[in-house]
Design a protein around this motif. Structure first.
Motif, PDB file in Angstrom:
ATOM      1  N   SER A  94      29.666  -9.415 -37.809  1.00 40.47           N
ATOM      2  CA  SER A  94      28.955 -10.654 -37.484  1.00 40.47           C
ATOM      3  C   SER A  94      27.867 -10.887 -38.529  1.00 40.47           C
ATOM      4  O   SER A  94      27.234  -9.940 -38.994  1.00 40.47           O
ATOM      5  CB  SER A  94      28.360 -10.532 -36.088  1.00 40.47           C
ATOM      6  OG  SER A  94      26.974 -10.464 -36.162  1.00 40.47           O
ATOM      7  N   ARG A  95      27.682 -12.142 -38.890  1.00 44.40           N
ATOM      8  CA  ARG A  95      26.736 -12.437 -39.977  1.00 44.40           C
ATOM      9  C   ARG A  95      25.319 -12.024 -39.614  1.00 44.40           C
ATOM     10  O   ARG A  95      24.558 -11.602 -40.473  1.00 44.40           O
ATOM     11  CB  ARG A  95      26.762 -13.924 -40.291  1.00 44.40           C
ATOM     12  CG  ARG A  95      28.020 -14.306 -41.012  1.00 44.40           C
ATOM     13  CD  ARG A  95      28.076 -15.801 -41.265  1.00 44.40           C
ATOM     14  NE  ARG A  95      29.434 -16.183 -41.597  1.00 44.40           N
ATOM     15  CZ  ARG A  95      29.833 -17.432 -41.662  1.00 44.40           C
ATOM     16  NH1 ARG A  95      28.994 -18.408 -41.397  1.00 44.40           N
ATOM     17  NH2 ARG A  95      31.075 -17.718 -41.989  1.00 44.40           N
ATOM     18  N   GLU A  96      24.969 -12.171 -38.337  1.00 41.88           N
ATOM     19  CA  GLU A  96      23.594 -11.799 -37.955  1.00 41.88           C
ATOM     20  C   GLU A  96      23.323 -10.330 -38.276  1.00 41.88           C
ATOM     21  O   GLU A  96      22.259  -9.974 -38.752  1.00 41.88           O
ATOM     22  CB  GLU A  96      23.349 -12.026 -36.453  1.00 41.88           C
ATOM     23  CG  GLU A  96      23.212 -13.474 -36.060  1.00 41.88           C
ATOM     24  CD  GLU A  96      24.506 -14.038 -35.516  1.00 41.88           C
ATOM     25  OE1 GLU A  96      25.546 -13.367 -35.678  1.00 41.88           O
ATOM     26  OE2 GLU A  96      24.481 -15.136 -34.938  1.00 41.88           O
ATOM     27  N   VAL A  97      24.352  -9.485 -37.998  1.00 35.80           N
ATOM     28  CA  VAL A  97      24.159  -8.053 -38.253  1.00 35.80           C
ATOM     29  C   VAL A  97      23.957  -7.835 -39.746  1.00 35.80           C
ATOM     30  O   VAL A  97      23.049  -7.128 -40.175  1.00 35.80           O
ATOM     31  CB  VAL A  97      25.381  -7.237 -37.762  1.00 35.80           C
ATOM     32  CG1 VAL A  97      25.176  -5.770 -38.062  1.00 35.80           C
ATOM     33  CG2 VAL A  97      25.577  -7.466 -36.280  1.00 35.80           C
ATOM     34  N   ARG A  98      24.805  -8.506 -40.535  1.00 34.01           N
ATOM     35  CA  ARG A  98      24.711  -8.265 -41.978  1.00 34.01           C
ATOM     36  C   ARG A  98      23.338  -8.680 -42.502  1.00 34.01           C
ATOM     37  O   ARG A  98      22.709  -7.964 -43.273  1.00 34.01           O
ATOM     38  CB  ARG A  98      25.820  -9.020 -42.705  1.00 34.01           C
ATOM     39  CG  ARG A  98      25.917  -8.577 -44.141  1.00 34.01           C
ATOM     40  CD  ARG A  98      26.943  -9.340 -44.916  1.00 34.01           C
ATOM     41  NE  ARG A  98      28.288  -9.139 -44.403  1.00 34.01           N
ATOM     42  CZ  ARG A  98      29.127 -10.154 -44.190  1.00 34.01           C
ATOM     43  NH1 ARG A  98      28.758 -11.391 -44.432  1.00 34.01           N
ATOM     44  NH2 ARG A  98      30.334  -9.929 -43.742  1.00 34.01           N
ATOM     45  N   VAL A  99      22.885  -9.831 -42.026  1.00 34.43           N
ATOM     46  CA  VAL A  99      21.578 -10.314 -42.493  1.00 34.43           C
ATOM     47  C   VAL A  99      20.475  -9.361 -42.024  1.00 34.43           C
ATOM     48  O   VAL A  99      19.557  -9.008 -42.778  1.00 34.43           O
ATOM     49  CB  VAL A  99      21.332 -11.749 -41.963  1.00 34.43           C
ATOM     50  CG1 VAL A  99      19.900 -12.152 -42.179  1.00 34.43           C
ATOM     51  CG2 VAL A  99      22.265 -12.716 -42.667  1.00 34.43           C
TER      52      VAL A  99
END
Length: 2034
Positions: free
Chosen positions: A299-304
């Motif tokens: 998920s993008r939130e995790v990556r960010v």
């Protein structure tokens, strides 16, 4: 409110307060208590403690709101920590009981929360003092945690955090419990709870070892899970936890390690853990952005979040750690981005790249100093070359497993992009300091980067090109060589597709960077690019393998070429137009034919070619708007229209040849839309229908199966609405990665490969690297933007069709697609409405409005908040465009009705925003009638506590209404304000949006009340205190945006009511926020400081320092992370400049420091100089990261002494240098410091003269040791300027040279008190020489050399250096530069543009000109000074050795003069040509001038404008000293060969024409400039120009030329008159009068010459001179008239009384003018007097009345008595003028002349009447004037009894004067009248005044003179009488002698009284005796007769003679020096008038 200010709660006052105000009253009391408890006397507190505790604990159960409970808890804790702690356990138990209570109702919740808050505060404040009670408390809290709802959970967790922080290691037994119970909440539904858990665990990991040892993996996994679906706040909190835990695992705090034996994690393990989060996330399948992604993607939130954690991890470990471990860290990050899981799709790959770029930039850019950054760049270089080798191996070895290899190559492209992007950013931020990195051969920086240009992947090639552009911008001298290198490679590697593509990218990138390099590139490089591009386009068809690359490359280069601007493109335009025409078919027929032909490849090449052509066109239109004539637009339209037609054919082609052409077709459309948006819509009106069809199909996704959304909606909505849409995320430090999480398609996935043309375009503000969005999004964006441009020009019918079509499209689509279509349509509609508003056109008739309204109203109820926002905005814009009251009323009413009935959240939010938007766009007046209803509805909605979303939207709209209504809202301020306060006290802090909107409302209300807030009425002070309470609540909020809102509210308050804002609490709060991790909060704090520093800089600095002291003393230093040291707030701000990258923030910091500097620098001089010095000194340090080791050691020791806690004893490196500013100041900050230095010098100049006078400064310093003066710090100033001037950074060198120049100019004349005859700068010769020398090295950029030339000339001209050899050192630098200039054009290989060469050459010539002018002035002065007297040579020989012979400077300049003068003349010729108006441009020489080329004409103009004035002055001096250079011209033939073109040889002309040419050139330039000197032109230029004119007039050749051409002289005078009208400085006016005088003299000489030649030939003929026989002077043709005009202007300006009409009853006293004014008036009077001689007799009679009127007027106004009896300059000039005029009266008509003379004398007599002129008037001067009239114009005055009577009166008055000096002068003047040759004139005066004279002399016997002046008066009187005796006839002589002799004898003293007499009395005796001895022999007969008649006379005389003889014997010895009594003071006028 005042009643709340007491130590105990005023309960009876509370009882009287209304229910609504009660909470505010209690809060106000708690606020007061908070301030007062700390400051109060402990005894007082203990007395009242019991009652206070009761009151406070009572409040716990009164269900307080969030801010109240926070303060309440704090106060209770402080009270116990100050007072007795007996009852603390009771209170604790009470709280615990409340927490345990089973009451779960909502009403009881606030009480529970208050108890929780109290527990937390107790432990935080008292910690271990609370003993063993903590396990029970903690268990209690954990139990409550299980059953609590979200608000309770977050409050309990925050309390636990405080308990942990208070207890520290003591709570170890409970750590596991807390961890077990809280960790699951990291994935809580409520985001506020997630934040709270993260903060709690962060506190826990400080002490609980297991978190970062055994549990580390679990913590990491928990964090990854917590990041899923997180908000920004959660990401910040969780990433802080994760990063800190990882850093602690790697480097534990020594203290905890010592307590337990711990196994430390290795760096690899830690990084591996982080990587799992980045690549695999919290494992689990998530939808992202509505699109199912292939494979379980992270998920993008995790990556960010993980990316942010990386940054926290490195930051926690610190800069030094990063320096040591950079290689490992870098390779880890690059491995991540190469990992297949990070790059599953292209968009994902871009996202991963952006994340890792962010991690690199945030760590490298912020933590490392410049030296360490260079080392890091080397590491990156190595990584790139390693990757490149691997890629080359795969590419060159086709046999190996192709699949694996291809995967490696595609992974390597992402590694390359990340590495190169960071490398580029590093080099760009290092700027010129990166030079060593580029130059060191072992690194091979440029080779490495250019090798990537051949990478198989386009993304990597583009990144390498971008990196080269960064190098060129940082080091402009690399630009031209890099361009040449790329050009060479393209030509050599024509057959490699990668090379063609890569090197063309690089060239395009380099060309795009030229605008950032002020020195530019040589013009020829443009031609080179065109030829390469043409060649590529021509050869594209030859080889199908390369045709695509060559076509793209050719057009890319041409597009990049356009960025060089019109001056270069102009030359290539015809060729370009031809190329464009040929790419497209010429006719419809050809288009049709085209469709049938070709295969899919040829179509692809053709489409790419056309897209490229359109892109180049767009670049042309954007960068060369000046070249867009109608004709050019017409010729551009042919291919463009063809492209539009082609668009309709393309779908058919795609059907035939396959879908892979879609991308190329989309690219063509993108380019087409882009260029059309830049052209005026009128030009393509005919194609509107087809175009609109395309556009609408584009953004309604008709042919597009993907649900792509536009990215423009956010920018089209109002910035203020961000709180509703969440786009404030764009304003954080994490913007570049947070963009990935925005809802629109591919948001934040910008990358260069999406649009290669962006490599040469200007980078959008605020972005580091251009990141165009993917093609699909870009096309939609472009279509939406173009729709907005075209819509206002479309007919109403079509508008209606489109709007209806939109509604249809929305209806047809379903689900996600409907949202996408609707978003795009709304963006287009907004864009169209914005276009209409900008064009001021209307929306259209009723049906169009209806359709539009239906569309908008439909979206107001849309569940998507972004769409609701857009709909509200559109509604407001529609109201603005329609602008009819009825329409607005209808819309408002619709929303009112909806809001009254609707219950659902969506429509209530949508319609409340609609109301706000209506008001915003129509303004207060237009929507005034709905104000009341709107406000009442919104106030009601804002109180809806059940739904916070409704509250947010309602409050936001309310803020909009308050803002737009202005004063009309004044009536609603009180109810709104009370609502705002109530909500602030009630709404839970987790609903930050509500609080932000409340802040907006409060700010708007403050603005509405405005300046009234200063008032003192009850209502105003209530409003004011409410505002202050509101601000206080928001300041205490945990969310940084709310705090920022509080600060801006306080800033507003401070603006309107500065006295009521308490700076002592505000400033420390702002200082703390400067270190905040939130950009918006830092921005708000700095903006507020900027405003405060404007008014109260001193207070601000003082309060900031007090905060630093508090932090040092107090206990609360743990909570404040502040670096305020002894440098104060200024030091912190300077430090911030090194860290901050946000433009707005930096500019505010600059302004704040600027304001502080201007108000404090002079008082606190040493402090500010030290600040600048510390910043500048950082340049020389070697220790890259840390400022300086020795300094750090001291700081550390100090801090250790302060707080020797056991934890700190063992601080490891990682923790320690966080508090120190770890980075040496960067070059940008140093440049700013150097500018500050210049400002300090300037401020001191305006403050006190002692700053520039060593002797005065030392005296002042002894009187007041506190004071300080600049001159005492001269050594530091020079050192700083030297450090800056010799730095690596070019900008810093410029600033340093500027500072050096300022220092030289200001201190050159300051004498050295210890060595008379020397100046203090002499001791710094070596420093100045050393600072200048490097600037003349061959590789220095032109602008620095130019600046250094200026400094050189200032230094040589300042006269500081007295030794010829020392002077020679600096002089040689200039000589070497002059050789460069003489080398002519094109000799050296050029790095920069021709205009840079122009600048350098002109600077050199200007410097020489200034030196020559100084040399000439010295020479002139030495000639006018008398030769030094020869006395006492033996004493002075020592000193004499140093003083320069006056012409030594001349000897240095002399050898260069012949060539210099020619070059100067060439400069002036060029300048004259360049300053011609535009319409003469065809007359300019086609090959350019001596120093400019035709291509660089526009930039060259500026350089000429800077240097022509000095050159003009020098050339004028040279010409007039050599008789206009005629002597030199004969020698010119020899040297003409080297001067190059433009310095034409002058062999063929005769000398007279040559003189004329040169004179006209110089005069022409001067007059042209003086005609229109723009206000911004420096006054020095005007002065140089005037000096040059003066100098010219000194040359006889020039004088005759000017006099012969009278119109020329008239024009000159008119221009000078005009100059006087526009410019003030007196020095300039003086110079003007000098020019005028010289012009008049020239005319006189010419007239005399004609007269003398005429008298020889014939005496008859017409009268010579102006005015001829008639006496008429023609304005515009008459020199005399022009001169009169100008001189009258000056006189009237300085003596306005001259023009007063009529006789005024009271005459002002004459005035004493200042020196300059009096010199000016004198000069003007002298010039006036010379004018009559230019006229014929008749002409002179025309002007004489005026002239005499003015001269006598000046005499009247300036004849002031002075104490030393000197005559003022104007008076002596006036007297001289009267004499000149009266004595020249040849050939004038007698009657007129007599009348004139008589009336002039009459007016002099009239204003010299004793009763008129009063005291203070210089009577002598007026008498002198009268005498002049009598002597010079006797014949006209004889027998005029009235005048005669007046004159006699004046003399009589003078004789009777009290003042002996006046008497003496009066006697002298009388003598001249008595002696006049014409007896008929003198007789009446003798008769009238001789008796008076005799009486006066007789009276002296009784009043002997007591002063020298009185003695002199008597002597002068006797002289007059003697001369009368001499004049008398023989027979009358006896009578006269009978008067004289007795008088003289009566002056003799007898023997006895002689010895006791005063010196002047003795003098009188001596004088009388001498005179008697002299008279006797002269008139023996008469003398005897007189003596005989009076025997007593004889005896007195004999006695006197006897005693004299006796004395004389005694004196014989001492008689060498004659004791003549004549040595008594005789009065001499400066000018003898007689």
């Amino acid at each position: 409110m005042e009643l709340a200010h007491s130590l105990l709660l005023n309960e009876e006052a509370l009882a009287h307060v209304t229910e609504a105000k009660r909470a505010v009253f209690i809060f106000e009391w708690l606020r007061f208590l908070d301030k007062v408890l700390i400051a109060a006397n402990k005894v007082d507190v203990k007395e009242k403690q019991k009652k206070l505790v009761e009151q406070l604990t009572g409040l716990i159960s009164s269900s307080p709101g969030p801010p109240t409970r926070k303060l309440l808890a704090k106060n209770l804790a402080v009270l116990y920590s100050i007072g007795d702690t007996f009852t603390v356990f009771q209170t604790l138990d009470k709280c615990n009981d409340i927490i345990k209570s089973k009451d779960d109702t909502a009403a009881y919740l606030p009480t529970k929360l208050a108890a929780v808050a109290c527990v937390g505060a107790f432990y935080e404040r008292m910690g271990r003092m609370l003993g063993s009670s903590f396990p029970e408390t903690i268990n209690n809290l954990l139990k409550a945690l299980k059953s609590a709802e979200s608000q309770g959970r977050s409050e309990i967790l925050l309390s636990l955090q405080k308990v942990l922080s208070g207890l520290g290691g003591a709570a170890a037994s409970c750590h596991r419990d807390i961890y077990k119970n809280t960790r699951s909440m990291l994935t809580d539904r409520s985001m506020a709870v997630r934040c709270a858990v993260a903060k709690c665990l962060l506190e826990l990991q400080n002490e609980a070892v297991f978190i970062w040892t055994t549990e580390l993996e679990n913590v990491a996994t928990l964090c990854f899970k917590a990041l899923e679906g997180s908000t920004y706040g959660v990401r910040v909190a969780v990433s802080t936890l994760l990063g800190t835990a990882m850093a602690t695992a790697l480097m534990p705090k020594q203290a905890t390690v010592m307590r337990q034996n711990v196994k430390r994690a290795t760096l690899e393990e830690v990084l591996e853990l982080m990587a799992t989060g980045f690549l695999r996330g919290g494992s689990g399948f998530l939808k992202s952005g509505g699109e199912m992604l292939k494979g379980a993607s992270v998920s993008r939130e995790v990556r960010v979040g993980v990316t942010q954690a990386y940054v926290v991890f490195v930051t926690t470990l610190g800069g030094q750690w990063l320096e040591r471990n950079f290689a490992v860290f870098l390779s880890h990050l690059l491995e991540l981005v190469a990992h297949p899981r990070a790059t599953q799709t292209h968009v994902e790959a871009v996202y991963s790249r952006r994340c890792l770029s962010f991690a690199l930039r945030a760590t490298l850019g912020g933590l490392l100093g410049e030296k360490a950054q260079i080392a890091a760049a080397k590491e990156i270089c190595l990584a790139i070359s390693k990757q490149m080798r691997a890629v080359e191996a795969v590419v060159n070895d086709p046999s190996s497993e192709s699949r694996a290899g291809a995967a490696d190559v595609s992974a390597s492209q992402h590694v390359m992009v990340c590495a190169l992007k960071e490398l580029g950013s590093l080099v760009q931020s290092l700027s010129a300091t990166a030079a060593p990195l580029i130059q060191e051969p072992s690194i091979g920086f440029l080779e490495t980067v250019t090798s990537v240009l051949l990478h198989p992947s386009m993304a990597a090639r583009l990144a390498a090109a971008w990196c080269l552009r960064c190098v060129a911008v940082a080091l402009p001298y690399q630009l031209t060589p890099l361009l040449e290198r790329c050009a060479e490679c393209i030509n050599n590697l024509k057959n490699s597709p990668e090379a063609v593509s890569g090197y063309s990218f690089a060239m395009a990138a380099l060309l795009g960077g030229v605008y950032q390099c002020p020195l530019g590139i040589p013009h020829s490089k443009g031609k080179m690019v065109v030829s390469i591009a043409e060649d590529l386009l021509r050869s594209a068809a030859q080889n199908s393998r390369l045709s695509l690359q060559r076509t793209q490359a050719g057009w890319l280069l041409l597009g990049a070429l356009m960025t060089l601007g019109p001056s270069l493109v102009r030359y290539h335009l015809p060729k370009m137009l031809l190329l464009w025409r040929n790419v497209f078919p010429r006719s419809q027929k050809e288009l049709e034919a085209e469709k049938a032909r070709g295969d899919s490849f040829s179509w692809q090449v053709m489409l790419e070619g056309r897209a490229g052509a359109l892109c180049a066109m767009r670049s042309f239109v954007a960068h060369c708007p000046e070249l867009l004539t109608e004709d050019v637009i017409r010729r551009l339209m042919t291919p463009i229209e063809c492209a539009m037609t082609m668009m309709s054919h393309v779908p058919a082609v795609i059907k035939v040849h396959g879908a892979h052409l879609k991308a190329s077709a989309a690219m063509v459309r993108l380019r087409l839309y882009d260029i059309l948006a830049l052209l005026p819509p009128k030009t393509y009106e005919g194609s509107f229908n087809a175009l609109l069809r395309e556009l609408v199909a584009e953004f309604t996704l008709t042919d597009n199966s993907a649900n792509t959304t536009t990215s423009l909606l956010r920018s089209l909505c109002h910035y203020d609405d961000s709180v509703l849409m969440g786009s404030w995320l764009q304003e954080t430090d994490h913007k570049s990665i947070e963009d990935q999480l925005q809802p629109n398609s591919a948001s934040g996935s910008g990358a260069l490969e999406h649009d290669p043309s962006s490599i040469y375009l200007r980078v959008p503000a605020g972005e580091a690297v251009p990141g165009p969005l993917p093609l699909g999004v870009s096309v939609i964006d472009a279509s939406v933007a173009l729709f907005g441009v075209v819509f206002p020009h479309v007919s109403f019918k079509h508008r209606l069709q489109m709007l209806d079509h939109f509604a249809e499209c929305i209806k047809q689509a379903k689900g996600v697609r409907q949202q996408a279509v609707q978003l795009n349509i709304f963006t287009a509609v907004l864009s169209a409405l914005k276009g209409l508003a900008e064009n001021k056109s209307s929306l259209g008739p009723e049906e169009v409005r209806k359709s539009a309204l239906a569309l908008v109203m439909g979206a107001l109820d849309n569940p998507n908040p972004i769409l609701r926002c857009a709909a509200g905005e559109a509604l407001g814009r529609m109201a603005q465009v329609v602008g009819e009251a009825s329409f607005i009323a209808r819309m408002a009413q619709h929303s009112f009705d909806k809001l009254k009935s609707a219950r659902d959240v969506v429509s209530r939010t949508g319609h409340s925003l609609a109301l706000g938007c209506l008001h915003r766009y129509v303004g207060g007046i237009g929507s005034g009638q709905h104000l009341k209803t709107s406000v009442s509805i919104l106030l009601a909605l804002a109180q809806d506590a059940t739904c916070h979303e409704v509250q947010t939207w309602a409050l936001h709209s309310l803020a909009l209404i308050v803002d737009s209504s202005g004063p009309m809202y004044r009536g609603y301020v009180e109810p709104t304000l009370s609502l705002v306060l109530t909500l602030l006290l009630m709404v839970p802090p987790s609903h930050t949006e509500v609080h932000q909107c409340l802040g907006r409302c409060l700010g708007a209300l403050i603005t509405t009340v405005g300046p009234e807030l200063q008032g003192n009425s009850v209502s105003i002070s209530t409003i004011r205190s409410s505002c202050l309470v509101g601000c206080a609540i928001m300041q205490d909020h945990s969310d940084s945006l709310v705090q920022a809102a509080a600060i801006s509210c306080l800033q507003q308050l401070h603006m309107f009511a500065p006295r009521h804002v308490n700076l002592s609490s505000l400033v420390p709060c702002l200082c703390v926020h400067l270190c905040s991790s939130h950009l918006l909060l830092r921005r708000a704090a700095v903006a507020c400081l900027r405003q405060l520093a404007q008014r109260e800089a001193a207070e601000v600095c003082e309060y900031a320092m007090s905060l630093a002291r508090r932090a040092g003393d107090g206990k609360d230093n743990t909570s404040i992370n502040l670096n305020i040291t002894e440098t104060g707030l200024e030091g912190v701000l300077f430090g911030m400049l090194d860290r901050e990258t946000d433009r707005r923030l930096c500019s505010d910091i600059h302004d704040t420091l600027g304001h502080m500097l201007s108000s404090l620098a002079v008082e606190k001089l040493p402090h500010w100089l030290k600040l600048c010095k510390d910043v500048l000194a950082a340049t020389t340090e070697v220790g890259g990261t840390v400022a300086s080791d020795s300094r750090r050691k001291e700081e550390e020791d100090d801090s250790k002494k302060d707080e020797m806690d056991d934890d700190i004893m063992f601080t490891s490196l990682g923790q320690d240098d966080k508090s120190k500013p770890s980075v040496a100041p960067r070059w940008v900050t140093r440049v700013f410091a150097a500018d500050c230095l210049c400002r300090i010098i300037h401020l001191c100049e305006n403050a006190d003269k002692a700053h520039f006078d060593l002797a005065a400064a030392r005296v002042a310093k002894t009187k007041n040791p506190e004071g300080d003066f600049l001159v005492l710090h001269l050594c530091d100033l020079i050192r700083m300027a030297f450090m800056a001037a010799t730095d690596h950074s070019n900008q810093l060198r410029m600033a340093g040279l500027q500072a050096l120049e300022d220092i030289i100019k200001k201190f050159a004349a300051v004498p050295e008190p210890e060595f008379p005859g020397h100046v203090i700068l002499e001791q710094y010769q070596a420093n100045v020489g050393a600072a200048l020398r490097p600037a003349f090295s061959p590789d220095t950029p032109s602008d620095i050399t130019a600046k250094a030339c200026q400094v050189c000339s200032a230094w040589i001209g300042s006269g500081v250096v007295s030794d010829l050899n020392d002077l020679r050192r600096v002089h040689n630098l200039l000589v070497s530069s002059l050789d460069k200039v003489q080398a002519g054009k094109g000799a050296s290989s050029q790095l920069y543009s021709e205009s840079a060469t122009t600048m350098e050459k002109l600077a050199v010539l200007k410097a020489w000109a200034e030196v020559f002018v100084v040399a000439m002035n010295i020479k002139k002065e030495s000639q006018s000074r008398p030769a030094r007297p020869a006395q006492g040579e033996d004493e002075e020989v020592g000193d004499e050795g140093d003083v320069l012979p006056p012409d030594s400077l001349m000897t240095l300049v002399q050898p260069e003069l012949p060539s210099l003068s020619r070059l100067w003349l060439a400069v002036l010729r060029d300048y004259a040509l360049l300053s011609l108006p535009a319409e003469f441009s065809s007359q300019l020489p086609p090959e350019g001038g001596a120093f400019y080329t035709p291509e660089t004409i526009d930039t060259a103009r500026l350089h000429y404008r800077n240097s022509w004035a000095s050159v003009l002055h020098a050339e004028a001096l040279w010409l007039s000293s050599t008789g206009f250079g005629t002597a030199e011209d004969s020698a010119e033939g020899k040297s003409a060969s080297i001067t190059g073109p433009g310095v034409a040889s002058t062999a063929g002309k005769n000398p007279d024409d040559l003189v004329k040419d040169r004179l006209h050139l110089l005069l022409g330039i001067s007059i042209e400039f003086l005609c229109f000197p723009r206000a911004e032109e420096p006054i020095e230029d005007v002065m140089s120009c005037l000096h040059a004119l003066c100098t010219l007039m000194d040359s006889p050749n020039a004088r005759t030329h000017i006099a012969e051409d009278q119109l020329l002289a008239v024009e000159l005078l008119n221009v000078l008159h005009r100059l006087l009208l526009t410019r003030d400085p007196q020095s300039m006016q003086l110079q003007v009068t000098t020019v005028v005088q010289k012009t008049i003299r020239a005319a006189q000489e010419h007239l005399d010459h004609i007269r003398s030649s005429r008298t020889v030939e014939d005496a008859g003929g017409e009268e010579l001179g102006e005015g001829g026989d008639t006496g008429e002077l023609l304005p515009g043709k008459s020199l005399v008239f022009a001169a009169m005009e100008l001189l009258v202007f000056i006189l009237v300006r300085h003596l306005p009384q001259l023009k007063s009409e009529g006789k005024e009853s009271v005459r002002q006293k004459p005035q004493h003018l200042c020196d300059d004014s009096s010199r000016l008036v004198a000069a003007s009077v002298t010039a006036l007097a010379e004018l009559p001689s230019l006229c014929s007799p008749a002409g002179s009679m025309t002007i004489l009345p005026t002239v005499l009127f003015l001269i006598t007027g000046v005499l009247r106004e300036t004849a002031v008595k002075t104490s030393d009896h000197s005559v003022s300059v104007p008076v002596s000039a006036a007297l001289q003028a009267i004499k000149t005029i009266l004595s020249s009266r040849a050939g004038r008509s007698q009657t007129q002349w007599s009348a004139l003379v008589r009336s002039s004398l009459a007016s002099v007599l009239e204003f010299s009447q004793p009763d008129v002129c009063g005291a203070g008037v210089d009577e002598v001067s007026l008498l002198t004037a009268v005498t002049l009239f009598l002597l010079s114009a006797s014949s006209e005055l004889i027998g005029v009894s009235v005048l005669q009577k007046g004159c006699i009166e004046r003399f009589r008055h003078g004789l009777g004067s009290e003042d002996p000096w006046t008497q003496a002068r009066c006697y002298q003047l009388l003598l001249s009248v008595f002696q006049h040759s014409c007896r008929s004139l003198s007789a009446p005066y003798i008769h009238a005044l001789a008796p008076v004279l005799v009486e006066k002399l007789k009276s002296v016997e009784h009043h002997r003179p007591s002063t020298a002046a009185e003695l002199q008066a008597v002597q002068e009187g006797v002289k007059v009488l003697e001369s009368l005796v001499a004049m008398a006839e023989e027979h009358n002589r006896v009578q006269l002698l009978a008067l004289l002799v007795p008088t003289l004898i009566s002056y003799l003293l007898d023997e006895t009284s002689f010895s006791s007499a005063s010196s002047s009395s003795k003098g009188l005796h001596e004088f009388a005796l001498q005179n008697l001895m002299h008279i006797g022999p002269l008139y023996p007969v008469a003398f005897k007769t007189v003596m005989g008649a009076a025997p007593e006379l004889k005896t007195r005389l004999e006695a006197a003679i006897r005693s004299r003889q006796a004395n004389s014997k005694a004196k014989a010895a001492a008689r060498q020096p004659q004791p003549s009594v004549q040595a008594a003071p005789t009065i001499k006028l400066k000018t003898s008038f007689f």
